[in-house]
Design a protein around this motif. Structure first.
Motif, short mmCIF file in Angstrom:
data_model
loop_
_atom_site.label_atom_id
_atom_site.label_comp_id
_atom_site.label_asym_id
_atom_site.label_seq_id
_atom_site.Cartn_x
_atom_site.Cartn_y
_atom_site.Cartn_z
N LEU A 1 0.85 -1.20 0.00
CA LEU A 1 0.00 0.00 0.00
C LEU A 1 0.88 1.24 0.00
N THR B 1 -4.16 -1.47 -8.11
CA THR B 1 -5.44 -0.80 -7.83
C THR B 1 -5.13 0.64 -7.47
N LEU C 1 -11.85 4.88 -8.79
CA LEU C 1 -11.20 3.63 -8.39
C LEU C 1 -11.00 2.80 -9.65
N VAL D 1 -1.67 -1.25 -4.08
CA VAL D 1 -2.73 -0.23 -4.02
C VAL D 1 -2.06 1.13 -3.94
N ASP E 1 0.42 -7.72 -5.38
CA ASP E 1 -0.58 -6.67 -5.60
C ASP E 1 -0.12 -5.36 -4.98
N VAL F 1 -8.96 -0.78 -11.25
CA VAL F 1 -8.20 -2.01 -11.08
C VAL F 1 -7.67 -2.43 -12.43
N LEU G 1 -10.25 -4.15 -0.21
CA LEU G 1 -9.10 -3.81 -1.04
C LEU G 1 -7.79 -4.25 -0.42
N LEU G 2 -7.66 -4.11 0.91
CA LEU G 2 -6.38 -4.36 1.58
C LEU G 2 -6.31 -5.73 2.24
#
Length: 374
Positions: free
Chosen positions: A91, A181, A174, A114, A112, A176, A206-207
């Motif tokens: 993140l 993301t 938002l 964010v 992944d 993806v 999301l997290l």
């Protein structure tokens, strides 16, 4: 015999000494207050250890309660080290202060990611996503088939609008695209907004997709902005004697008493008429000229639509969190206008030229007139 009427140094000092002493007392009090304020100051945006309104301690606690490990890091090296464990999400929350090379290293981390808000080198972190400003912060409906968004429902998003080949939600705030993301703003993850709408559900979905989250925060402020560590890792505030807070309290009381005393001596406030009165129409015209000079059709259209929505939604009997579909449906029933036209006027793309902007302004006025008459 002539007598001098010029002010003497002694007379000036007698008249000014009270103000000088109060000023010195205020400065000393402020300095002592800064020295004894050990630890980090409040208001670290999206920091998982911050309990202020702008922090994200509540979200970090919710993630841990669901079995997700949250690791707060402030360097790329630490993020790379944790990434070797696997099954992690990175993140990038508060605006990060790293350079181009470090952004490339972050983008190369497997897993992944964010990315929140306007980040330096956003095109490096999310190469397949194009970001632009143009959305005001407010509650928005998902408007997409993304499971996390459909489960959460409305969320407090905006500021940035994204374009890419991935899945777009919340009016484009938002996105993806592959393993990345992007969200236009992190306000929905703060302690202040987490309990509103579906913000908490959206943040957790999301997290919470991996076993652990590497939460990147800005690096500490250089010396001068942070307390200097003493022996044993203690701050200056912890090393000061216990009597200092009482001394500061007494100084604050002295300042208040002196301010009250001087305020009474100065007498009541005298009202004075302003030399110039600026009409509201001139202010609006001046702002319009600024938009025109900068060819800011996007900002002008957003201002027109935002103002129209702020006035129309209460007249339609809808709440502040009403989504586009609800607003358009209520307007269509109230005015008899085509829903497609209403949706394009209030939520459509920005005008391509000045003529379309003028036409949009006229149509929004017509909609407001019809709502007032019906």
């Amino acid at each position: 015999m002539s007598v001098s009427t010029s002010p003497t140094a002694a007379g000036l000092w007698r008249r000014a000494r009270a103000g000088v002493l109060v000023g010195l007392l205020v400065v000393v009090t402020a300095m002592v207050g800064v020295l004894i304020a050990g630890g980090d100051g409040p208001g670290r945006y999206l920091d998982p250890d911050d309990t202020s309104l702008r922090g994200s301690k509540a979200l970090a606690q919710l993630l841990r309660a669901q079995g997700v490990r949250v690791d707060r890091v402030d360097s790329v090296a630490a993020a790379e080290s944790l990434a070797r464990e696997g099954d992690r999400l990175l993140l990038v929350g508060a605006p990060w202060s790293g350079g181009y090379d470090e952004a490339e290293r972050l983008a190369a981390i497997t897993g992944d990611m964010v990315v929140v808000g306007e980040q330096p080198y956003f095109d490096v972190l999310a190469p397949d996503i194009v970001a632009e400003r143009g959305l005001r912060l407010r509650s928005r409906e998902p408007g997409c088939d993304l499971p996390a968004a459909r489960t959460a429902g409305s969320a407090y998003l905006g500021v940035l609008r994204f374009e890419a080949g991935g899945t777009s939600c919340y009016d484009g705030s938002l996105m993806v695209s592959g393993a990345v993301t992007a969200v236009g703003s992190g306000e929905f993850m703060t302690n202040q907004r987490l309990a509103e709408d579906g913000n908490a559900a959206l943040a957790l979905h999301l997290l919470g997709t991996r076993k652990a989250v590497t939460w990147l925060v800005p690096a500490p402020v250089p010396p001068g902005g942070e307390p200097v560590a003493g022996p044993g890792g203690k701050s200056i505030g912890e090393l000061l004697p216990p009597s200092i807070p009482w001394a500061v309290l007494m100084a604050a009381v002295a300042v208040l008493v002196a301010a009250f005393w001087q305020g009474r001596r100065l007498g009541p406030v005298v009202a004075e008429r302003l030399p110039v009165v600026v009409r509201a129409a001139e202010t609006v015209e001046g702002r319009g000229r600024l938009y025109n000079a900068r060819r800011a059709r996007l900002q002008a259209a957003e201002a027109l639509r935002g103002g129209a929505l702020d006035r129309l939604v209460p007249r339609l009997g809808l709440g502040s969190g009403a989504g586009p579909n609800e607003v358009v449906a209520a307007l269509a029933v109230r005015t008899g206008q085509d829903p497609g036209w209403l949706g394009a006027a209030l939520y459509g793309p920005p005008p391509a030229g000045d003529a379309e902007l003028v036409a949009l302004a006229g149509y929004l006025d017509e909609i407001e007139r019809l709502v007032r008459e019906h």
